[in-house]
Enzyme design. Structure first.
Site, PDB file in Angstrom:
ATOM      1  N   HIS A 131       0.834  -1.206   0.000  1.00  0.00           N
ATOM      2  CA  HIS A 131       0.000   0.000   0.000  1.00  0.00           C
ATOM      3  C   HIS A 131       0.869   1.256   0.000  1.00  0.00           C
ATOM      4  O   HIS A 131       2.077   1.192   0.249  1.00  0.00           O
ATOM      5  CB  HIS A 131      -0.924   0.032   1.221  1.00  0.00           C
ATOM      6  CG  HIS A 131      -2.185  -0.737   1.032  1.00  0.00           C
ATOM      7  ND1 HIS A 131      -2.282  -2.068   1.333  1.00  0.00           N
ATOM      8  CD2 HIS A 131      -3.397  -0.371   0.558  1.00  0.00           C
ATOM      9  CE1 HIS A 131      -3.515  -2.492   1.061  1.00  0.00           C
ATOM     10  NE2 HIS A 131      -4.211  -1.472   0.593  1.00  0.00           N
ATOM     11  N   LYS A 135      -0.704   5.037   4.410  1.00  0.00           N
ATOM     12  CA  LYS A 135      -1.645   4.149   5.097  1.00  0.00           C
ATOM     13  C   LYS A 135      -1.195   3.929   6.535  1.00  0.00           C
ATOM     14  O   LYS A 135      -0.053   3.562   6.792  1.00  0.00           O
ATOM     15  CB  LYS A 135      -1.756   2.804   4.359  1.00  0.00           C
ATOM     16  CG  LYS A 135      -2.847   1.905   4.928  1.00  0.00           C
ATOM     17  CD  LYS A 135      -3.174   0.759   3.994  1.00  0.00           C
ATOM     18  CE  LYS A 135      -4.266  -0.137   4.571  1.00  0.00           C
ATOM     19  NZ  LYS A 135      -5.523   0.596   4.824  1.00  0.00           N
TER      20      LYS A 135
END
Length: 232
Positions: A131, A135
């Site tokens: 990700h 995040k």
């Protein structure tokens, strides 16, 4: 519908755009804990905030008897309390670790593959998720959902960050630039490897799924998941 957006970051802005394109009205765009006054009397609330704020955001909306669709991950130790609140206030709550159609198809495929692989002990299983660096939680909620699907269908008892060991299913959580989300499941033996993988190209798939879920939940009572929306 009249929609209140609680959490107006990157996802909130894309949800806003898609909701308006689908003919809905955005009555609130909030980055603070909502109140009856700031919510703008919506038909439904879509909540994409952060792990620290999610519980209070959702709790407030449910106590106002508003249906809530939430995609915030990293707070799920309190999910049972939220589900009880939805029932106590005669409204609806829908949680999704990922609202993408492709990811939810991937969830189904993952469980079927786990059922097939259960009896082949020569294969070890490992998860990997990648990700963007912004995040806040690791592993991702999507990776946890994938891991739970494998655990339900195999002899694994729990998941952990790191390499698979014994009855603990391993998840490698990688943070890299602006990657929207990539999730992979590997089954490796001495002679070969089986891999299933989902790669998101943008956040639009997640946002569209959230708006469709908000359309679906209107008028319903109880606790639901994206699976209910997509597969009945």
């Amino acid at each position: 519908m009249k929609i209140a957006l609680v959490g107006y970051g990157k996802m909130g802005k894309i949800i806003d755009e898609i909701a308006v394109q689908r003919g809905h009205q955005i009555v609130a765009r909030l980055n603070e804990t909502p109140t009856a006054e700031t919510l703008g009397n919506p038909d439904v609330v879509i909540e994409f905030s952060n792990p620290k704020a999610a519980f209070d955001n959702i709790k407030t909306c449910l106590e106002l008897k508003l249906p809530v669709v939430s995609g915030t991950t990293g707070w799920l130790t309190q999910k049972q309390e939220i589900e009880q609140l939805a029932l106590a206030n005669d409204t609806a709550f829908l949680y999704g670790s990922n609202f993408s159609l492709g990811v939810n198809l991937f969830f189904e495929l993952n469980e079927k593959l786990a059922q097939l692989m259960k009896n082949f002990g020569e294969y070890s299983c490992q998860l990997e998720e990648i990700h963007h660096t912004h995040k806040k939680d690791a592993p991702s909620g999507t990776a946890i959902t994938i891991a739970e699907g494998i655990i339900r269908n195999t002899d694994f008892e729990a998941w952990k960050l790191d390499e698979t060991k014994g009855k603990e299913l391993g998840i490698f959580a990688i943070r890299q630039d602006e990657v929207p989300g990539t999730h992979s499941v590997f089954y490796r033996s001495e002679v070969d490897e089986i891999e299933i993988k989902h790669t998101a190209f943008s956040r639009k798939g997640f946002a569209l799924g959230a708006v469709i879920s908000a359309e679906w939940i209107l008028g319903k009572k109880g606790n639901f998941s994206v699976r209910d929306v997509l597969f009945g």
